[in-house]
Design an enzyme around this catalytic site. Structure first.
Site, PDB file in Angstrom:
ATOM      1  N   ARG A 292       0.800  12.037  -9.115  1.00  0.00           N
ATOM      2  CA  ARG A 292       1.162  10.918  -8.819  1.00  0.00           C
ATOM      3  C   ARG A 292       2.900  10.511  -9.275  1.00  0.00           C
ATOM      4  O   ARG A 292       3.636   9.489  -8.322  1.00  0.00           O
ATOM      5  CB  ARG A 292       0.951  10.171  -9.523  1.00  0.00           C
ATOM      6  CG  ARG A 292      -0.988   9.342  -9.168  1.00  0.00           C
ATOM      7  CD  ARG A 292      -1.072   7.915  -9.382  1.00  0.00           C
ATOM      8  NE  ARG A 292      -3.367   7.905  -9.729  1.00  0.00           N
ATOM      9  CZ  ARG A 292      -3.622   7.624  -8.257  1.00  0.00           C
ATOM     10  NH1 ARG A 292      -3.400   7.378  -7.333  1.00  0.00           N
ATOM     11  NH2 ARG A 292      -4.807   7.869  -8.519  1.00  0.00           N
TER      12      ARG A 292
ATOM     13  N   ASP B 101      -2.402  10.950  -5.156  1.00  0.00           N
ATOM     14  CA  ASP B 101      -2.749  11.786  -6.438  1.00  0.00           C
ATOM     15  C   ASP B 101      -3.727  12.701  -5.592  1.00  0.00           C
ATOM     16  O   ASP B 101      -4.303  12.797  -4.483  1.00  0.00           O
ATOM     17  CB  ASP B 101      -3.855  11.025  -7.103  1.00  0.00           C
ATOM     18  CG  ASP B 101      -5.048  10.597  -7.010  1.00  0.00           C
ATOM     19  OD1 ASP B 101      -5.298  10.188  -6.216  1.00  0.00           O
ATOM     20  OD2 ASP B 101      -6.370  10.700  -7.678  1.00  0.00           O
TER      21      ASP B 101
ATOM     22  N   PHE C 170      -3.165  16.808   3.580  1.00  0.00           N
ATOM     23  CA  PHE C 170      -3.393  16.386   2.441  1.00  0.00           C
ATOM     24  C   PHE C 170      -2.095  16.410   0.971  1.00  0.00           C
ATOM     25  O   PHE C 170      -1.728  17.302   0.667  1.00  0.00           O
ATOM     26  CB  PHE C 170      -4.643  17.940   1.710  1.00  0.00           C
ATOM     27  CG  PHE C 170      -5.172  17.116  -0.276  1.00  0.00           C
ATOM     28  CD1 PHE C 170      -4.826  16.678  -1.226  1.00  0.00           C
ATOM     29  CD2 PHE C 170      -6.490  16.187   0.188  1.00  0.00           C
ATOM     30  CE1 PHE C 170      -5.375  15.516  -1.936  1.00  0.00           C
ATOM     31  CE2 PHE C 170      -7.278  15.745  -0.870  1.00  0.00           C
ATOM     32  CZ  PHE C 170      -6.301  15.171  -2.218  1.00  0.00           C
ATOM     33  N   VAL C 171      -1.786  15.278   1.055  1.00  0.00           N
ATOM     34  CA  VAL C 171      -0.167  14.377   0.973  1.00  0.00           C
ATOM     35  C   VAL C 171      -0.908  13.982  -0.279  1.00  0.00           C
ATOM     36  O   VAL C 171      -1.237  13.482  -1.040  1.00  0.00           O
ATOM     37  CB  VAL C 171       0.263  14.390   1.944  1.00  0.00           C
ATOM     38  CG1 VAL C 171       0.801  14.768   3.047  1.00  0.00           C
ATOM     39  CG2 VAL C 171      -0.835  12.673   2.279  1.00  0.00           C
TER      40      VAL C 171
ATOM     41  N   GLU D 100       1.116  -1.028   0.035  1.00  0.00           N
ATOM     42  CA  GLU D 100       0.263   0.042  -0.054  1.00  0.00           C
ATOM     43  C   GLU D 100       1.066   1.047  -0.395  1.00  0.00           C
ATOM     44  O   GLU D 100       1.853   1.546   1.000  1.00  0.00           O
ATOM     45  CB  GLU D 100      -0.699   0.259   1.431  1.00  0.00           C
ATOM     46  CG  GLU D 100      -1.840  -0.720   0.862  1.00  0.00           C
ATOM     47  CD  GLU D 100      -2.763   0.398  -0.087  1.00  0.00           C
ATOM     48  OE1 GLU D 100      -2.634   1.092  -0.852  1.00  0.00           O
ATOM     49  OE2 GLU D 100      -4.675   0.275   0.301  1.00  0.00           O
TER      50      GLU D 100
ATOM     51  N   ASP E 123      -5.172   4.992   5.252  1.00  0.00           N
ATOM     52  CA  ASP E 123      -5.426   6.352   5.579  1.00  0.00           C
ATOM     53  C   ASP E 123      -6.646   6.035   7.090  1.00  0.00           C
ATOM     54  O   ASP E 123      -6.458   5.906   7.607  1.00  0.00           O
ATOM     55  CB  ASP E 123      -5.978   7.083   4.121  1.00  0.00           C
ATOM     56  CG  ASP E 123      -7.253   8.343   4.411  1.00  0.00           C
ATOM     57  OD1 ASP E 123      -6.420   8.888   5.863  1.00  0.00           O
ATOM     58  OD2 ASP E 123      -7.557   8.729   4.812  1.00  0.00           O
TER      59      ASP E 123
HETATM   60  C1  PRP Z   1      -6.083   4.848  -1.651  1.00  0.00           C
HETATM   61  C2  PRP Z   1      -4.570   4.457  -1.586  1.00  0.00           C
HETATM   62  C3  PRP Z   1      -5.208   2.882  -0.460  1.00  0.00           C
HETATM   63  C4  PRP Z   1      -6.186   3.610   0.105  1.00  0.00           C
HETATM   64  C5  PRP Z   1      -6.402   3.821   1.979  1.00  0.00           C
HETATM   65  O1  PRP Z   1      -6.241   4.661  -2.447  1.00  0.00           O
HETATM   66  O2  PRP Z   1      -3.703   4.149  -1.831  1.00  0.00           O
HETATM   67  O3  PRP Z   1      -5.747   1.836  -1.559  1.00  0.00           O
HETATM   68  O4  PRP Z   1      -7.137   5.160  -0.433  1.00  0.00           O
HETATM   69  O5  PRP Z   1      -7.206   4.273   1.994  1.00  0.00           O
HETATM   70  P1  PRP Z   1      -8.098   4.300   3.264  1.00  0.00           P
HETATM   71  O6  PRP Z   1      -7.378   2.967   4.616  1.00  0.00           O
HETATM   72  O7  PRP Z   1      -9.096   5.163   3.886  1.00  0.00           O
HETATM   73  O8  PRP Z   1      -8.490   3.081   2.764  1.00  0.00           O
HETATM   74  P2  PRP Z   1      -7.732   5.478  -3.372  1.00  0.00           P
HETATM   75  O9  PRP Z   1      -8.880   5.261  -2.913  1.00  0.00           O
HETATM   76  O10 PRP Z   1      -7.699   7.291  -3.568  1.00  0.00           O
HETATM   77  O11 PRP Z   1      -7.394   4.590  -4.591  1.00  0.00           O
HETATM   78  P3  PRP Z   1      -5.949   5.151  -6.148  1.00  0.00           P
HETATM   79  O12 PRP Z   1      -4.500   4.571  -5.143  1.00  0.00           O
HETATM   80  O13 PRP Z   1      -6.193   5.055  -6.824  1.00  0.00           O
HETATM   81  O14 PRP Z   1      -5.625   7.048  -5.466  1.00  0.00           O
END
Ligand code: PRP
Length: 203
Positions: free
Chosen positions: A180, A174, A167-168, A114, A118
């Site tokens: 990215r 992204d 907001f990183v 990952e 978050d």
């Molecule tokens: C982001 C990141 C993780 C997820 C974490 O993906 O890449 O997979 O959020 O967040 P969480 O702990 O709140 O579930 P995102 O859904 O933004 O998609 P992306 O990776 O395509 O940007």
């Protein structure tokens, strides 16, 4: 006699900046050092074993590319892409699988890769989902972690840097699919996402 022009010192660093970035939190050098340390620990812990790296699209792909090249243990790579059904339902862990694994994880050592944890929802439910497929083990490596935003229990077994609740973007992360490609982790200027109906609720 012409005065010799001294060459630019090899250590001269390219200034890290982008017009939309308020502050650089982690430089490429710092990130690279942590990636190396995480991989070294994993090479040690998984010695003699093969792992299947499960990359969560799309954000984790930059980390995956750097991380897997530091691995000396045998590994194969596969990808998943999940999407939550929306803010109102995501806290109940309702995800739509946009892309599932091609590989079977049965009796194999799974390492979820990952970029950031978050709220913890993705990691929590992905572990649950993969654990139901009878793997030998399931662990998580995440280069960034925002523990202050957790909504559900989720922890990286191998964790890079804790980051503040800002907001990183960059190093795979992204905003609106952009940034990215930045080689560092930076804080986006608020004016970039100002004017939206709701504040962005993203890592
Ligand atoms: C982001 C990141 C993780 C997820 C974490 O993906 O890449 O997979 O959020 O967040 P969480 O702990 O709140 O579930 P995102 O859904 O933004 O998609 P992306 O990776 O395509 O940007």
């Amino acid at each position: 006699m012409k005065k010799a022009v001294s060459p630019r010192p090899k250590t001269a660093k390219k200034k890290l900046q982008h017009p939309d970035i308020r502050e650089v939190l982690l430089t490429p050098e710092k990130i690279a050092a942590k990636v190396k340390a995480l991989a070294a620990q994993i090479n040690k812990d998984y010695a003699g074993k093969e792992v299947i790296l499960v990359c969560v699209l799309k954000g984790a792909l930059v980390f995956l590319a750097d991380f897997m090249r530091q691995l000396t243990i045998p590994c194969v790579v596969d990808f998943v892409d999940w999407s939550s059904y929306g803010a109102s339902t995501s806290s109940s862990g309702v995800f739509r699988i946009l892309r599932d694994l091609e590989e079977s994880v049965e009796s194999r050592h799974v390492l979820i890769v990952e970029d950031i944890i978050d709220t913890g929802l993705t990691t929590h439910y992905l572990i649950k989902h993969l654990s139901g497929r009878n793997p030998a083990s399931v662990k998580v490596v995440a280069i960034f972690d925002k523990p202050s935003r957790r909504k559900i229990e989720a922890k990286a077994d191998y964790c890079g840097y804790e980051v503040p609740d800002e907001f990183v973007v960059g190093y795979g992360l992204d905003y609106d699919q952009k940034y990215r490609n930045l080689p560092f982790l930076g804080v986006l200027k608020p004016e970039i996402y100002a004017g939206r109906d709701t504040p962005p609720d993203k890592p």
